[in-house]
Scaffold this motif. Structure first.
Motif, PDB file in Angstrom:
ATOM      1  N   HIS A  11       0.839  -1.241   0.004  1.00 36.93           N
ATOM      2  CA  HIS A  11      -0.634  -0.350  -0.291  1.00 36.93           C
ATOM      3  C   HIS A  11       0.941   0.978   0.351  1.00 36.93           C
ATOM      4  N   ARG A  12       0.563   2.600  -0.530  1.00 35.64           N
ATOM      5  CA  ARG A  12       0.966   3.583  -0.721  1.00 35.64           C
ATOM      6  C   ARG A  12       0.684   4.829   0.545  1.00 35.64           C
ATOM      7  N   ILE A  13       1.775   5.270   0.674  1.00 33.76           N
ATOM      8  CA  ILE A  13       1.075   6.771   1.750  1.00 33.76           C
ATOM      9  C   ILE A  13       1.385   7.985   0.455  1.00 33.76           C
ATOM     10  N   ASP A  14       1.121   8.992   0.057  1.00 34.14           N
ATOM     11  CA  ASP A  14       0.982  10.456  -0.670  1.00 34.14           C
ATOM     12  C   ASP A  14       2.897  10.402  -0.204  1.00 34.14           C
ATOM     13  N   LYS A  15       3.055  11.596  -1.023  1.00 31.39           N
ATOM     14  CA  LYS A  15       4.631  11.554  -1.348  1.00 31.39           C
ATOM     15  C   LYS A  15       4.864  13.545   0.541  1.00 31.39           C
ATOM     16  N   ASP A  16       3.258  13.577   0.452  1.00 33.04           N
ATOM     17  CA  ASP A  16       3.911  14.978   1.327  1.00 33.04           C
ATOM     18  C   ASP A  16       2.688  14.488   2.509  1.00 33.04           C
ATOM     19  N   THR A  17       2.984  12.922   2.695  1.00 36.25           N
ATOM     20  CA  THR A  17       2.085  12.360   4.007  1.00 36.25           C
ATOM     21  C   THR A  17       2.615  11.432   4.523  1.00 36.25           C
ATOM     22  N   SER A  18       3.106  12.136   6.272  1.00 40.35           N
ATOM     23  CA  SER A  18       4.448  10.872   6.812  1.00 40.35           C
ATOM     24  C   SER A  18       3.564   9.752   7.663  1.00 40.35           C
TER      25      SER A  18
END
Length: 301
Positions: free
Chosen positions: A135-142
């Motif tokens: 799964h992924r989280i967005d570039k600017d989500t920590s």
């Protein structure tokens, strides 16, 4: 190469060539399409035009795009905050600003590049570009992200995500004051027809459900905990904007006038799942980023 053709419709009449082509090529960005036009991979009625050409109803667009060169993903010595690791799984606390896996616009500096240097062995189910990525989280989500080290673990984690048994809790600072304590946003998400670079709540979109509860209220902002029931692209960002409480600092969906934050105030704080081999329930919690803590302290004054 594969030749594609399209007859311009009445609805597309007078639209820019690059805009029409971007809408027809969902995986391509506007910049990529403009590069195709510049490199003369695109014709209008058999002739080359510029990106700003205004399409006319009945125009025949043809585009013949070369297959992209296969990218090699190389290990890079980038510090990575490993929260947990065994022979099957790695859990990482990803910093804001880091892309999860390489793509056309981000060939290096990603979490995958860092993990390949850290441990070498990642599952191969998602191919060479996204080894281990379930799964992924967005570039600017920590925040927390789980990565599979072998195909058996990958299959198990992917099934848990599909069955909605993975626990994912995010913390977000949003614009405006939410007066009720809890809420559920059940609204389908798909590509925004007005802006192909964005997602939106659209009729016929994919089912998307976000639960939230209020953690703290400030004069003009609210701190919320969001729990994902589904995992659509930009889901929390789109849903909070949909109920008119966009996430602070969000460059796509957030308010134009905002607090002094370098990027969006969204953190994947908690993650829970069943271990692929032992069946043990694993649960992880992470600290809010220092920058977000400081903003919250300032708002509390």
């Amino acid at each position: 190469m594969s030749l594609n053709t399209h007859h311009v419709t009445q609805e597309e009449h007078n639209e820019r060539l690059d805009k029409v082509l971007t809408a027809l090529n969902e995986d391509a960005s506007r910049a990529q399409v403009q590069a195709w036009v510049k490199d003369q991979f695109v014709t209008v009625n058999g002739a080359n035009q510029k990106s700003n050409y205004k399409c006319q109803e009945g125009d025949v667009l043809s585009w013949d795009i070369p297959e992209p060169e296969p990218m090699e993903v190389l290990p890079e010595d980038i510090p990575v905050n490993v929260v947990y690791e065994d022979e099957d799984v790695i859990v990482v606390n990803k910093p804001k600003g880091m892309v999860v896996h390489p793509s056309a616009g981000h060939s290096g500096g990603t979490l995958v590049n860092a993990l390949l240097h850290h441990c070498q062995d990642l599952s191969g189910i998602n191919g060479v570009m996204r080894p281990g990525i379930v799964h992924r989280i967005d570039k600017d989500t920590s925040g927390l992200i789980m990565v599979a080290k072998n195909d058996k673990a990958h299959t198990s984690l992917a099934e848990q995500l599909s069955n909605k048994t993975v626990e994912r809790k995010y913390v977000a600072l949003v614009q405006g004051v939410i007066h009720h304590e809890y809420g559920t946003i059940d609204a389908p998400i798909g590509r925004d027809p007005k802006d192909r670079q964005k997602q939106g709540v659209v009729e016929g979109g994919k089912n998307a459900v976000t639960h939230f509860k209020v953690l703290d209220r400030f004069e003009e902002h609210t701190l919320v905990e969001c729990v994902l029931e589904t995992g659509r692209t930009h889901q929390i960002r789109v849903h909070m904007n949909y109920i008119e409480h966009p996430i602070i600092g969000d460059p796509k969906y957030g308010p134009r006038r905002t607090l002094d934050l370098n990027g969006q105030a969204l953190h994947a704080k908690e993650l829970g799942f069943e271990h692929p081999s032992t069946g043990e329930w694993l649960h992880f919690d992470s600290e809010l980023p220092e920058e977000l803590k400081q903003v919250l302290e300032h708002l509390s004054l």
